[in-house]
Design a protein around this motif. Structure first.
Motif, PDB file in Angstrom:
ATOM      1  N   ALA A   1       0.836  -1.204   0.000  1.00 45.41           N
ATOM      2  CA  ALA A   1       0.000   0.000   0.000  1.00 45.41           C
ATOM      3  C   ALA A   1       0.875   1.260   0.000  1.00 45.41           C
ATOM      4  O   ALA A   1       0.559   2.246  -0.679  1.00 45.41           O
ATOM      5  N   ALA A   2       1.966   1.233   0.733  1.00 43.29           N
ATOM      6  CA  ALA A   2       2.890   2.373   0.751  1.00 43.29           C
ATOM      7  C   ALA A   2       3.532   2.552  -0.620  1.00 43.29           C
ATOM      8  O   ALA A   2       3.695   3.690  -1.095  1.00 43.29           O
ATOM      9  N   ALA A   3       3.881   1.454  -1.276  1.00 42.09           N
ATOM     10  CA  ALA A   3       4.450   1.533  -2.622  1.00 42.09           C
ATOM     11  C   ALA A   3       3.433   2.122  -3.597  1.00 42.09           C
ATOM     12  O   ALA A   3       3.786   2.942  -4.451  1.00 42.09           O
ATOM     13  N   SER A   4       2.177   1.735  -3.444  1.00 40.61           N
ATOM     14  CA  SER A   4       1.127   2.289  -4.307  1.00 40.61           C
ATOM     15  C   SER A   4       0.969   3.786  -4.073  1.00 40.61           C
ATOM     16  O   SER A   4       0.750   4.554  -5.020  1.00 40.61           O
ATOM     17  N   LEU A   5       1.078   4.204  -2.823  1.00 42.53           N
ATOM     18  CA  LEU A   5       0.994   5.630  -2.522  1.00 42.53           C
ATOM     19  C   LEU A   5       2.185   6.371  -3.123  1.00 42.53           C
ATOM     20  O   LEU A   5       2.020   7.466  -3.677  1.00 42.53           O
TER      21      LEU A   5
END
Length: 114
Positions: free
Chosen positions: A76-80
């Motif tokens: 999720a952090a990578a997507s952000l």
């Protein structure tokens, strides 16, 4: 790049990965989990306070999450990070990150109570 565990898990934490990273030291595992839970809250708050820094803060959270086996948070952090870089779906990506953090923090709280 997604970082799913090799085998499916029901928990938001890959406890086998965490054990490998802490060399099986249960006390260290608990310390690392408590630090991560606090760090995740601080980083999410910093993203709200310093929107221009969101990409860098998400990158920091991604690395920490991978280290403890919180792969849904890392993804999720990578997507952000990607959303910040491209300017697309930033609010959706942030909401997904907050949800993933909430799930892993609940799992951490359950572990630390034992």
């Amino acid at each position: 790049m997604p970082s799913p565990p090799l085998a499916p898990i029901d928990s938001p934490l890959d406890l086998d990965h965490l054990s490998r990273m802490t060399l099986g030291d249960t006390e260290l595992e608990q310390e690392v989990l408590a630090m991560f839970a606090e760090q995740a809250v601080r980083l999410l708050a910093a993203m709200a306070a310093l929107p221009a820094e969101t990409g860098a803060l998400a990158h920091t959270l991604k690395g920490s999450a991978r280290g403890i086996g919180a792969f849904a948070v890392a993804d999720a952090a990578a997507s952000l990070e990607t959303a910040v870089r491209t300017g697309h779906n930033r609010s959706h990506a942030l909401a997904a990150l907050k949800e993933a953090v909430a799930e892993v923090r609940a799992a951490i709280a359950a572990i630390l109570k034992h």
